[in-house]
Design a protein around this motif. Structure first.
Motif, mmCIF file in Angstrom:
data_model
loop_
_atom_site.group_PDB
_atom_site.id
_atom_site.type_symbol
_atom_site.label_atom_id
_atom_site.label_comp_id
_atom_site.label_asym_id
_atom_site.label_seq_id
_atom_site.Cartn_x
_atom_site.Cartn_y
_atom_site.Cartn_z
ATOM 1 N N PRO A 20 0.818 -1.221 0.000
ATOM 2 C CA PRO A 20 0.000 0.000 0.000
ATOM 3 C C PRO A 20 0.843 1.259 0.000
ATOM 4 O O PRO A 20 1.954 1.293 0.534
ATOM 5 C CB PRO A 20 -0.794 -0.119 1.310
ATOM 6 C CG PRO A 20 0.093 -0.939 2.198
ATOM 7 C CD PRO A 20 0.733 -1.944 1.274
ATOM 8 N N ASN A 21 0.305 2.297 -0.613
ATOM 9 C CA ASN A 21 0.928 3.610 -0.581
ATOM 10 C C ASN A 21 0.371 4.340 0.639
ATOM 11 O O ASN A 21 -0.822 4.637 0.697
ATOM 12 C CB ASN A 21 0.602 4.384 -1.861
ATOM 13 C CG ASN A 21 1.198 5.776 -1.852
ATOM 14 O OD1 ASN A 21 2.274 6.001 -1.322
ATOM 15 N ND2 ASN A 21 0.481 6.734 -2.413
ATOM 16 N N GLU A 23 0.526 7.573 3.262
ATOM 17 C CA GLU A 23 0.981 8.957 3.399
ATOM 18 C C GLU A 23 0.507 9.548 4.725
ATOM 19 O O GLU A 23 -0.582 9.250 5.194
ATOM 20 C CB GLU A 23 0.433 9.804 2.243
ATOM 21 C CG GLU A 23 0.817 9.306 0.860
ATOM 22 C CD GLU A 23 0.135 10.084 -0.249
ATOM 23 O OE1 GLU A 23 -0.470 11.142 0.060
ATOM 24 O OE2 GLU A 23 0.194 9.642 -1.413
ATOM 25 N N LYS A 168 -3.845 -2.163 -5.934
ATOM 26 C CA LYS A 168 -3.153 -1.122 -5.171
ATOM 27 C C LYS A 168 -4.137 -0.314 -4.341
ATOM 28 O O LYS A 168 -5.236 -0.008 -4.794
ATOM 29 C CB LYS A 168 -2.416 -0.188 -6.132
ATOM 30 C CG LYS A 168 -1.358 0.682 -5.473
ATOM 31 C CD LYS A 168 -0.130 -0.119 -5.102
ATOM 32 C CE LYS A 168 0.982 0.778 -4.588
ATOM 33 N NZ LYS A 168 2.181 0.018 -4.216
ATOM 34 N N THR A 170 -4.258 3.191 -1.595
ATOM 35 C CA THR A 170 -3.567 4.338 -1.009
ATOM 36 C C THR A 170 -4.312 4.760 0.254
ATOM 37 O O THR A 170 -5.539 4.832 0.264
ATOM 38 C CB THR A 170 -3.525 5.526 -1.994
ATOM 39 O OG1 THR A 170 -2.719 5.164 -3.113
ATOM 40 C CG2 THR A 170 -2.934 6.761 -1.326
ATOM 41 N N ARG A 172 -4.245 7.876 3.096
ATOM 42 C CA ARG A 172 -3.706 9.188 3.467
ATOM 43 C C ARG A 172 -4.239 9.599 4.832
ATOM 44 O O ARG A 172 -5.452 9.669 5.029
ATOM 45 C CB ARG A 172 -4.083 10.245 2.425
ATOM 46 C CG ARG A 172 -3.524 10.007 1.045
ATOM 47 C CD ARG A 172 -3.771 11.207 0.138
ATOM 48 N NE ARG A 172 -3.300 10.934 -1.222
ATOM 49 C CZ ARG A 172 -4.088 10.468 -2.186
ATOM 50 N NH1 ARG A 172 -5.374 10.262 -1.935
ATOM 51 N NH2 ARG A 172 -3.602 10.222 -3.389
#
Length: 222
Positions: A20-21, A23, A168, A170, A172
């Motif tokens: 995972p991305n 942030e 994928k 993401t 945040r």
């Protein structure tokens, strides 16, 4: 023990498979009560957030996940306990109030609690109006709210599917929102609406979703 299972087994496994991305981890306070308020796109959201957050996050989950029979039931209970899920009964006003009280107890114990202000999953990817339970919790407990935006979890586990796919995602984590000046005003409809709308604006700024100025209602069966 469950914290170690999550930290040493589940988190590395999930990150290794889905990569995972993530942030804004620095925005999540490492200690003290805090609310993680997220958009809601998939059933798996309540798995993604605990496995990517820098601390243990508790979510409310249907009691059925903890009461199944046999090996399947035991595995389900063990998994949800490991990721910090808390069993609750759902479906009535009384159970809804009990859920808020369970969440408040988590926050007053200095823990992190995850919530979806929209109430239910968005089926069209848009961001719906937030319900004021998140504000009631923040104003009653006097804790910050960290807005969270998810992108892609509905691709990992689309509605109607049981097996997660390799897609994928993401996550945040936004800067904490503090409502110290309104602490204790949980009974005020105006204060609850003001706080909820601010939380939803922060989520939208992170997610970029189209906003819908109405509540996301569960479709009625035909």
């Amino acid at each position: 023990m469950l914290d170690l299972v999550t930290k040493l087994v589940l988190k590395p496994l999930a990150r290794g498979i889905w990569r995972p991305n993530i942030e804004g981890l620095e925005n999540v306070p490492r200690k003290g009560g805090v609310i993680l308020a997220s958009n809601h796109l998939s059933f798996i959201d309540s798995v993604v957030i605990p496995l990517t957050a820098p601390r243990r996050v508790h979510f409310l989950a249907k009691a059925e996940y903890f009461t199944g029979a046999g090996m399947k039931g035991a595995l389900s209970k063990g998994f949800f306990e490991a990721i910090g899920a808390v069993p609750v009964e759902r479906g009535t006003y009384r159970s809804a109030q009990a859920s808020l009280e369970s969440a408040l107890a988590i926050l007053e114990d200095g823990k992190a609690f995850g919530i979806y202000p929209e109430g239910t999953r968005s089926l069209d990817g848009r961001l719906y109006r937030g319900k004021t339970g998140v504000a009631w919790l923040a104003l009653t407990a006097g804790v910050p709210v960290v807005p969270v935006a998810l992108e892609g979890p509905e691709q990992i586990l689309p509605i109607g599917k049981r097996v997660p796919r390799l897609k994928k995602v993401t996550v945040r984590f936004g800067e904490p929102l503090h409502f110290d000046e309104l602490h204790g005003q949980a009974r005020s409809l105006k204060a609850r609406r003001q706080v909820t709308d601010e939380v939803m604006r922060a989520i939208q700024q992170l997610s970029g979703q189209e906003v819908v100025e109405s509540y996301n209602e569960i479709p009625k069966a035909a």
